[in-house]
Scaffold this motif. Sequence first.
Motif, short mmCIF file in Angstrom:
data_model
loop_
_atom_site.label_atom_id
_atom_site.label_comp_id
_atom_site.label_asym_id
_atom_site.label_seq_id
_atom_site.Cartn_x
_atom_site.Cartn_y
_atom_site.Cartn_z
N VAL A 46 0.88 -1.18 0.00
CA VAL A 46 0.00 0.00 0.00
C VAL A 46 0.90 1.22 0.00
O VAL A 46 1.83 1.29 0.81
N GLY A 48 1.18 5.70 -0.30
CA GLY A 48 0.50 6.98 -0.31
C GLY A 48 1.08 7.78 -1.47
O GLY A 48 0.95 7.37 -2.63
N SER A 49 1.82 8.86 -1.14
CA SER A 49 2.45 9.65 -2.20
C SER A 49 3.85 9.13 -2.53
O SER A 49 4.55 9.77 -3.32
N GLY A 50 4.28 8.08 -1.86
CA GLY A 50 5.63 7.56 -2.13
C GLY A 50 6.72 8.53 -1.69
O GLY A 50 7.81 8.54 -2.27
N SER A 51 6.46 9.32 -0.65
CA SER A 51 7.46 10.31 -0.23
C SER A 51 8.38 9.77 0.85
O SER A 51 9.23 10.51 1.36
N ASN A 52 8.21 8.50 1.19
CA ASN A 52 9.16 7.89 2.13
C ASN A 52 9.56 6.50 1.64
O ASN A 52 9.87 5.62 2.44
N PRO A 106 5.19 16.23 3.20
CA PRO A 106 4.57 15.54 2.06
C PRO A 106 3.86 14.26 2.50
O PRO A 106 4.15 13.71 3.56
N GLU A 113 0.31 11.44 2.58
CA GLU A 113 -1.13 11.34 2.78
C GLU A 113 -1.46 10.91 4.22
O GLU A 113 -0.58 10.47 4.96
N GLY A 122 6.64 13.65 12.13
CA GLY A 122 6.96 14.62 13.16
C GLY A 122 7.81 15.75 12.62
O GLY A 122 8.53 15.57 11.63
N ARG A 147 10.46 25.42 5.97
CA ARG A 147 10.66 24.16 5.23
C ARG A 147 11.03 24.43 3.78
O ARG A 147 11.90 23.77 3.22
C1 LIG Z 1 10.88 16.82 1.12
C2 LIG Z 1 10.39 15.87 2.18
C3 LIG Z 1 10.32 16.30 3.49
C4 LIG Z 1 9.86 15.42 4.49
N1 LIG Z 1 9.79 15.89 5.77
C5 LIG Z 1 9.33 15.08 6.75
C6 LIG Z 1 9.20 15.57 8.09
O1 LIG Z 1 9.47 16.73 8.39
N2 LIG Z 1 8.75 14.69 9.03
C7 LIG Z 1 8.41 13.42 8.73
O2 LIG Z 1 8.00 12.68 9.64
N3 LIG Z 1 8.52 12.94 7.48
C8 LIG Z 1 8.96 13.74 6.48
N4 LIG Z 1 9.08 13.26 5.21
C9 LIG Z 1 8.74 11.86 4.93
C10 LIG Z 1 7.29 11.65 4.43
O3 LIG Z 1 6.70 12.87 4.11
C11 LIG Z 1 6.45 10.93 5.48
O4 LIG Z 1 7.03 9.71 5.87
C12 LIG Z 1 5.02 10.69 4.98
O5 LIG Z 1 4.19 10.22 6.03
C13 LIG Z 1 4.95 9.66 3.83
O6 LIG Z 1 3.66 9.71 3.30
P1 LIG Z 1 3.29 9.01 1.94
O7 LIG Z 1 1.83 9.15 1.76
O8 LIG Z 1 4.14 9.53 0.86
O9 LIG Z 1 3.64 7.50 2.26
P2 LIG Z 1 4.51 6.46 1.45
O10 LIG Z 1 5.91 6.94 1.37
O11 LIG Z 1 3.84 6.13 0.18
O12 LIG Z 1 4.42 5.20 2.42
C14 LIG Z 1 5.05 5.24 3.69
C15 LIG Z 1 4.67 3.98 4.47
O13 LIG Z 1 3.29 4.00 4.80
C16 LIG Z 1 2.64 2.83 4.32
N5 LIG Z 1 1.27 3.24 3.91
C17 LIG Z 1 0.93 4.33 3.16
N6 LIG Z 1 -0.41 4.43 3.06
C18 LIG Z 1 -0.93 3.37 3.73
C19 LIG Z 1 -2.26 2.91 3.99
N7 LIG Z 1 -3.35 3.53 3.52
N8 LIG Z 1 -2.42 1.77 4.71
C20 LIG Z 1 -1.34 1.09 5.19
N9 LIG Z 1 -0.06 1.49 5.00
C21 LIG Z 1 0.14 2.61 4.28
C22 LIG Z 1 3.49 2.36 3.15
O14 LIG Z 1 3.32 0.98 2.92
C23 LIG Z 1 4.88 2.68 3.68
O15 LIG Z 1 5.31 1.70 4.58
C24 LIG Z 1 9.50 14.10 4.17
C25 LIG Z 1 9.58 13.68 2.84
C26 LIG Z 1 10.01 14.55 1.85
C27 LIG Z 1 10.06 14.09 0.43
#
Ligand SMILES: Cc1cc2nc3c(=O)[nH]c(=O)nc-3n(C[C@H](O)[C@H](O)[C@H](O)COP(=O)(O)OP(=O)(O)OC[C@H]3O[C@@H](n4cnc5c(N)ncnc54)[C@H](O)[C@@H]3O)c2cc1C
Length: 336
Positions: A51, A53-57, A118, A120, A130, A221
Amino acid sequence: MMLNKDYSLARHNTFGMDVHASAWAEFASEEALRALLLSPDFVPWRERFLVIGSGSNLLFCGDYDGLVLHSAIRGIRVVEETADDVLACAGSGVIWDDFVAWAVGQGYYGAENLSAIPGEVGASAVQNIGAYGAEVCQLIEYVSALDLDGEPHVFTNVECRYGYRDSIFKNEWKGRYVITSVTYRLHKQGTLNLSYGNLRERLPEGGATLSGVREAVCAVRAAKLPDPAVMGNAGSFFKNPVIARWQYDHLRDVWPSMPSYPVDDEHVKVPAGWLIEQCGWKGRALGRAAVHEHQALVLVNLGGATGDEVVSLARHIVADVRQKFGIEISPEVNVI
Ligand SMILES: Cc1cc2nc3c(=O)[nH]c(=O)nc-3n(C[C@H](O)[C@H](O)[C@H](O)COP(=O)(O)OP(=O)(O)OC[C@H]3O[C@@H](n4cnc5c(N)ncnc54)[C@H](O)[C@@H]3O)c2cc1C
């Protein structure tokens, strides 16, 4: 529900890795997700799905041999209100920062320091995002999810076992649940958290407002972090290591300027960015992957890097930090 075969993930990961998933499906409601999980179409993928979200981690090290699921469950609604608080339920596909903007717009306190992160809502509850002295677990009341048999579950905050950028969804329950919504407790009145100096500096002394804090966080940021649309990255690549206070005291004899933040009576957190910088990695590249020139904690894709190149850079950094300080740093990013 439509399964898209051989689906490009290039637009679905902020590192900008040009990889494909064997299949992709998006669900816009809990019912649609349940139908998919119970359909014969899901059977071949039960043991190999992810699963996102935006793939930002995420860091993809190649094509994903499996089904990628994405939540398009949107909408934010207040489900309970008291004199002091509201419980706001957001669909897992809501953009996290849209949720923060909504909360601040309504005058609700609690999420403002987490502006502009970034990703969802679903991932916020997995990652325990955090920033600026706040963590989302301070707001999460409960997390709703379906298991792979389509059964609904509601987990309390305690059951999610939150820790620093950590939760049970990253550990024991990895791959067991698909989060459909998250319910947050927000406050009608609150004290602004201005514990971070670079935030305070941007706000009028004694006159900070809820929306002012959000604006200041967004501005800090934007000035500090590379925009993934311009340079692929996933934010902080490593977690800040937590070490024993006695170890820190020894290290500080050798490195008097080593910064730290208290965790509890026996532990401190050391900024990984400082350790990486001391090892001479800030701004350095290895192939097409590099350490950002202003943010040693952020690894970037200089253009066309593969996931393996980024992992190789990360391994060199981990080894150098270990050799120089005897500290083990570990990735915050999920390597796939
Ligand atoms: C420029 C930048 C700055 C950032 N700054 C911060 C910051 O200040 N603090 C911070 O904590 N993080 C930060 N991050 C990291 C990122 O934003 C977070 O980790 C965010 O929560 C990832 O969200 P995502 O929707 O992109 O999840 P994804 O990267 O797509 O997924 C992250 C994890 O969540 C799981 N997942 C996603 N959606 C679901 C769902 N519906 N059900 C079950 N599992 C799911 C995925 O399997 C994966 O394990 C930053 C990233 C970037 C690119």
